[in-house]
Write an enzyme that holds these catalytic residues in place. Structure first.
Site, PDB file in Angstrom:
ATOM      1  N   MET A  11       1.682   2.644  -4.117  1.00  0.00           N
ATOM      2  CA  MET A  11       2.110   1.258  -3.956  1.00  0.00           C
ATOM      3  C   MET A  11       3.459   1.236  -3.228  1.00  0.00           C
ATOM      4  O   MET A  11       4.266   2.150  -3.347  1.00  0.00           O
ATOM      5  CB  MET A  11       2.256   0.578  -5.322  1.00  0.00           C
ATOM      6  CG  MET A  11       0.961   0.467  -6.101  1.00  0.00           C
ATOM      7  SD  MET A  11       1.165  -0.418  -7.671  1.00  0.00           S
ATOM      8  CE  MET A  11       1.388  -2.096  -7.090  1.00  0.00           C
ATOM      9  N   CYS A  13       4.252   1.563  -0.083  1.00  0.00           N
ATOM     10  CA  CYS A  13       4.532   2.545   0.972  1.00  0.00           C
ATOM     11  C   CYS A  13       4.212   2.002   2.365  1.00  0.00           C
ATOM     12  O   CYS A  13       4.242   2.758   3.342  1.00  0.00           O
ATOM     13  CB  CYS A  13       3.772   3.840   0.723  1.00  0.00           C
ATOM     14  SG  CYS A  13       2.001   3.728   1.056  1.00  0.00           S
ATOM     15  N   GLY A  14       3.913   0.721   2.482  1.00  0.00           N
ATOM     16  CA  GLY A  14       3.735   0.115   3.798  1.00  0.00           C
ATOM     17  C   GLY A  14       2.313   0.074   4.311  1.00  0.00           C
ATOM     18  O   GLY A  14       2.097  -0.096   5.515  1.00  0.00           O
ATOM     19  N   LYS A  15       1.321   0.178   3.430  1.00  0.00           N
ATOM     20  CA  LYS A  15      -0.070   0.165   3.877  1.00  0.00           C
ATOM     21  C   LYS A  15      -0.427  -1.152   4.570  1.00  0.00           C
ATOM     22  O   LYS A  15      -1.005  -1.150   5.648  1.00  0.00           O
ATOM     23  CB  LYS A  15      -1.005   0.399   2.690  1.00  0.00           C
ATOM     24  CG  LYS A  15      -0.869   1.752   2.039  1.00  0.00           C
ATOM     25  CD  LYS A  15      -1.861   1.948   0.912  1.00  0.00           C
ATOM     26  CE  LYS A  15      -1.717   0.888  -0.175  1.00  0.00           C
ATOM     27  NZ  LYS A  15      -0.365   0.881  -0.796  1.00  0.00           N
ATOM     28  N   ASP A  86      -8.051  -4.041   3.949  1.00  0.00           N
ATOM     29  CA  ASP A  86      -6.890  -3.762   3.100  1.00  0.00           C
ATOM     30  C   ASP A  86      -7.303  -3.833   1.627  1.00  0.00           C
ATOM     31  O   ASP A  86      -8.308  -4.467   1.295  1.00  0.00           O
ATOM     32  CB  ASP A  86      -5.769  -4.757   3.385  1.00  0.00           C
ATOM     33  CG  ASP A  86      -4.416  -4.271   2.867  1.00  0.00           C
ATOM     34  OD1 ASP A  86      -4.227  -3.040   2.753  1.00  0.00           O
ATOM     35  OD2 ASP A  86      -3.551  -5.112   2.590  1.00  0.00           O
ATOM     36  N   GLU A  87      -6.531  -3.196   0.770  1.00  0.00           N
ATOM     37  CA  GLU A  87      -6.832  -3.094  -0.661  1.00  0.00           C
ATOM     38  C   GLU A  87      -8.228  -2.515  -0.861  1.00  0.00           C
ATOM     39  O   GLU A  87      -8.999  -2.955  -1.735  1.00  0.00           O
ATOM     40  CB  GLU A  87      -6.715  -4.468  -1.345  1.00  0.00           C
ATOM     41  CG  GLU A  87      -5.395  -5.192  -1.116  1.00  0.00           C
ATOM     42  CD  GLU A  87      -4.196  -4.479  -1.731  1.00  0.00           C
ATOM     43  OE1 GLU A  87      -4.370  -3.436  -2.400  1.00  0.00           O
ATOM     44  OE2 GLU A  87      -3.057  -4.966  -1.550  1.00  0.00           O
TER      45      GLU A  87
END
Length: 216
Positions: A11, A13-15, A86-87
């Site tokens: 979590m 970390c810029g994803k 995403d996610e």
């Protein structure tokens, strides 16, 4: 050749920021992407980053067939040059199979972003299937740090400030909202194993047993 690429990390970390950057770069070249997400912090049908960037997305509910959705869009005349997810850790294993089919049958690149393990250090089903199927797995290089200064590799869930290792796998919370009842914190493996969050470490440092001089 098109690829299924899995970008993973802890979590914070810029994803999501990278997902939005990839979308921006390709859109600037005239390409059009299909964007999926689930349970984003900004609400349903949104892909957002903690830097304040946000764009519209398709909410990938548990009953949504991602491959069928892409085929329907293409059949209706929509242009799709690539897909961003995403996610991705929240997706079902069958939905990851559908992403692989988008790559193989529709010849589209799919860029999936997600957390590999949950607060118990167990693989999310979606992440596990991505590790099994992805053509390429990329670990994001924006490293998080544990409160001790070591590299953070694990996601910890806190309830009322105390770390927990039991409960539902998916509970909405954020590392940036520590005042919420349910929150998250990134830790190194050592302190995740010891359940030593920053708050717990601070409390221990102030306890009478740790003070250099006994209290009066």
């Amino acid at each position: 050749m098109s690829e299924l690429v899995f970008f993973s990390g802890t979590m914070n970390c810029g994803k999501s920021t990278l997902a939005l950057q990839i979308e921006h770069n390709r859109a600037a070249r005239g390409l059009q992407g299909l964007i999926f997400t689930r349970d984003d912090r900004a609400g349903e049908g949104k892909l957002s980053s903690r830097l304040g960037l946000v764009t519209d997305a398709v909410e990938a509910a548990a009953d949504l067939d991602l491959y069928a959705y892409a085929v329907t869009q293409l059949s209706g005349g929509e242009r799709i040059d690539y897909a961003i997810v995403d996610e991705a850790q929240f997706l079902g294993a069958d939905q990851i199979d559908q992403l692989a089919r988008i790559v193989d049958d529709l010849d589209l690149d799919v860029f999936a972003f997600g957390i590999t393990t949950d607060f118990r250090a167990k693989l999310f089903p979606g992440s596990q299937r991505l590790l099994e199927l992805a053509d390429r797995v990329e670990t994001l290089q924006v490293e998080n740090l544990c409160w001790c200064g070591a590299r953070a590799t694990h996601n910890a869930r806190t309830v009322g400030g105390e770390m927990v290792v039991e409960g539902a796998q998916v509970v909405v919370g954020d590392v940036a909202e520590s005042d919420r009842e349910v929150g998250y914190e990134v830790l190194c493996r050592r302190h995740h194993r010891k359940r030593m969050t920053s708050a717990a470490a601070h409390a221990a440092a102030l306890s009478p047993e740790m003070l250099p001089v006994a209290p009066a």
